[in-house]
Enzyme design. Structure first.
Site, PDB file in Angstrom:
ATOM      1  N   ASP A 483       0.772  -1.167   0.023  1.00  0.00           N
ATOM      2  CA  ASP A 483       0.279  -0.104   0.046  1.00  0.00           C
ATOM      3  C   ASP A 483       0.869   0.997  -0.206  1.00  0.00           C
ATOM      4  O   ASP A 483       1.720   1.405   1.000  1.00  0.00           O
ATOM      5  CB  ASP A 483      -0.647  -0.135   1.320  1.00  0.00           C
ATOM      6  CG  ASP A 483      -1.792   1.321   1.315  1.00  0.00           C
ATOM      7  OD1 ASP A 483      -1.741   2.077   0.461  1.00  0.00           O
ATOM      8  OD2 ASP A 483      -2.274   1.280   2.441  1.00  0.00           O
ATOM      9  N   ASN A 485       0.019   4.198  -0.869  1.00  0.00           N
ATOM     10  CA  ASN A 485      -0.755   5.444  -0.515  1.00  0.00           C
ATOM     11  C   ASN A 485      -0.565   6.718  -1.468  1.00  0.00           C
ATOM     12  O   ASN A 485      -0.491   7.886  -1.125  1.00  0.00           O
ATOM     13  CB  ASN A 485      -0.482   5.996   0.982  1.00  0.00           C
ATOM     14  CG  ASN A 485      -1.446   5.283   1.909  1.00  0.00           C
ATOM     15  OD1 ASN A 485      -2.561   5.376   1.981  1.00  0.00           O
ATOM     16  ND2 ASN A 485      -0.702   4.537   2.978  1.00  0.00           N
TER      17      ASN A 485
END
Length: 597
Positions: A483, A485
């Site tokens: 992840d 982001n």
């Protein structure tokens, strides 16, 4: 729709079960010992030892398990006298009750001198043991021991497999895997052990029907409203121990039914082999974040609280992961307890192994699992980025940054990268370097994330370089999952796929007070995103975008299949993620890759 159906069925179950007179007396686990065995547990150097046995007297109608914890330095006689005292206490209590019921009863009480008269003793190789010697001299001897108690002989089994603790979860959903929520044992090989599952008959209260075998069991709709019981006999390669069983506190409830990942599983019915392998990357939403009042009231107010509970969500997460039949599984936001008690033991029983690291002192972190049928682990390492800024390539960039406020913010983060090195068992000359990370999430932190992304890719590059030097005859290939982001328009995607980010990149100005000037980034791995850039990998009413990626070396791999993402209609059916059918606010990525020949 799913929520209403689940609620109605659950309410019916609650109403029916609340009128049942069933009282679950056995929620606490209990050992079921054989009548002719005593189980001795002792580790060399310890001050104490434990012994357990089941004493049965058919005439007195006694069937009792005895557990003793004694000092290794006490004499054999003192140990046997303690057994004498405890066993006689039970037998005499029974005798007293018989006398009260039948005044003419001829049952007499036992006196506690049965060690002296030879009715309670230890035999070593069928010869009586001298009562004056210390127990520790026997504990370290491998000779055959027998315990005699009133003409009953118990073969003493030393350090046989033994279950310390076993329990079942509070939430059990039909159609979703159940397994021991706690399983702690000694001298036990879980894969050699036997697990049996039973359900009770709500009408015939203490009648149990065998329904399944194995560590994991998937309750069917016919189990709804029933309690479950698991019975385990611990084993290892050479021995077996006493069986232990425990019943569930709660009944099986209706699950949410068909989930979107069930549709995705249609693309992963079969496991891969040869040069092909399946990779999963998934932020599973740590309980430490989902369980807060802020999450319930502000972030995910549309999600019913029971569906935010980890006891509910972990059943969906595990079913989703298992159904992908993956070879390499990279997870982010994994609670330490979920890794230890749920993911690792369950996946281990399906022949996966795993590595885990928390983000410094935080209770959640990164987990990478791999299929042991296909890979062997050559190594594992990790780095908390802020604590290791002296890595040569990163240090050179770091030295060019003059904004102290930006540096201070970077150094305050616990962002971590873990790297697992795997060798293919089918192609011994192929080594995979698997990176897994979860970058900082704040909206005004594109510059922080860009530096973290650079750290991650240079760190994994350095690992790969070292592995190549150590294995010159092997082909070493790199993947970086996680992840990030970061949306595809930001600098991280450009850094990974185009190898360069100029000093004019907008990310450097994400926060005006922390702006980075006159810094550009370059890295040498020619990478691409296995799943491309889906419209969403994270979906909530407040924010939705592509944040998760499986980056791979495009000159080393080719993509054979990308498992389709859920439709927008599925994502919005319950407003957003998580929901009763989506256990996380992120969507799992799943792709099949093949090593180029």
């Amino acid at each position: 729709m799913y929520e209403r159906v689940y609620w109605r069925i659950s309410q019916r179950i609650h109403l029916v079960s609340s009128f049942l007179p069933y009282r679950n007396k056995h929620c606490h686990p209990r050992h079921i010992l054989k009548m002719n065995e005593a189980f001795l547990r002792y580790e060399k150097g310890n001050d104490m030892f434990d012994i357990s046995f089941r004493y049965v007297d058919e005439v007195m109608k006694v069937d009792r398990q005895f557990n003793f914890s004694r000092q290794a330095a006490e004499s054999v006689n003192n140990f046997l006298k303690r057994i004498d005292t405890n066993v006689c206490k039970i037998l005499n209590r029974k005798a007293e009750r018989k006398k009260k019921k039948n005044a003419a009863s001829e049952v007499s009480e036992l006196t506690v001198n049965n060690v002296e008269n030879g009715k309670i003793m230890l035999l070593k190789n069928d010869t009586k043991v001298d009562g004056e010697i210390l127990c520790e001299s026997l504990l370290q001897d491998s000779a055959e021991l027998k315990l005699i108690i009133f003409e009953k002989t118990f073969l003493v089994k030393r350090n046989a497999p033994y279950i310390i603790k076993i329990s079942l979860p509070s939430s059990i959903l039909a159609g979703f895997p159940i397994y021991p929520s706690k399983f702690e044992s000694l001298y036990t090989d879980m894969k050699q052990s036997t697990f049996d599952w039973y359900k009770n008959n709500p009408v015939k209260l203490y009648s149990w029907t065998h329904v399944g075998n194995g560590y994991l069991y998937i309750p069917s709709v016919t189990d709804i409203g029933c309690h479950l019981k698991i019975s385990c006999e611990p084993r290892n390669e050479s021995d077996s121990g006493s069986r232990m069983e425990v019943e569930s506190k709660n009944v099986v409830e209706a699950g949410p039914g068909q989930c979107p990942f069930d549709t995705r599983h249609q693309f992963t019915k079969h496991k891969l082999s040869g040069r092909s392998f399946r990779v999963i990357s998934y932020n599973v939403l740590a309980d430490t974040y989902a369980d807060s009042d802020f999450s319930k009231d502000v972030l995910f107010p549309y999600c019913p609280q029971y569906a935010l509970d980890m006891d509910y969500r972990k059943q969906l997460i595990l079913k989703e992961i298992i159904g992908f039949n993956g070879d390499i599984i990279c997870l982010q936001e994994v609670d330490k307890s979920i890794y230890e008690y749920d993911l690792l033991p369950s996946l281990y029983m399906l022949n996966y192994d795993g590595v885990f690291v928390t983000k410094n002192e935080i209770s959640e972190g990164l987990a990478t699992f791999f299929n042991q049928d296909r890979f062997e682990k050559l190594g594992f390492e990790y780095s908390v980025m802020a604590q290791n800024i002296d890595c040569p390539k990163f240090a050179a960039v770091w030295s060019k940054i003059v904004n102290d406020k930006m540096k201070e913010r970077f150094l305050s983060r616990n962002t971590t990268i873990q790297v697992t090195t795997l060798r293919s068992k089918e192609n011994q000359s192929e080594i995979l370097i698997i990176g897994n990370t979860h970058l900082y999430f704040k909206p005004d932190a594109d510059h922080i994330r860009l530096l973290q992304g650079y750290y991650a890719v240079t760190y994994i590059h350095d690992v790969a370089k070292r592995i190549r030097e150590e294995n010159p005859a092997c082909n070493v290939s790199v993947m970086l999952c996680g992840d990030f982001n970061s949306v595809p328009e930001c600098g991280i995607y450009q850094l990974m796929t185009e190898n360069y980010v100029p000093e004019t990149c907008e990310d450097w100005k994400s926060n005006a007070e922390e702006a980075v000037e006159n810094v550009s980034l370059a890295q040498d791995l020619c990478m691409s995103s296995a799943c491309g850039t889906p419209e969403y990998t994270n979906y909530t009413p407040e924010f939705s975008a592509c944040l998760d990626y499986i980056f791979y070396e495009k000159d080393k791999f080719e993509v054979e299949q990308v498992v389709p993402m859920p439709s927008k209609e599925e994502l919005t059916l319950n407003t957003g993620l998580p929901s009763v059918v989506f256990p996380s606010d992120h969507i799992s990525l799943c792709a099949d890759l093949k090593l180029k020949g």
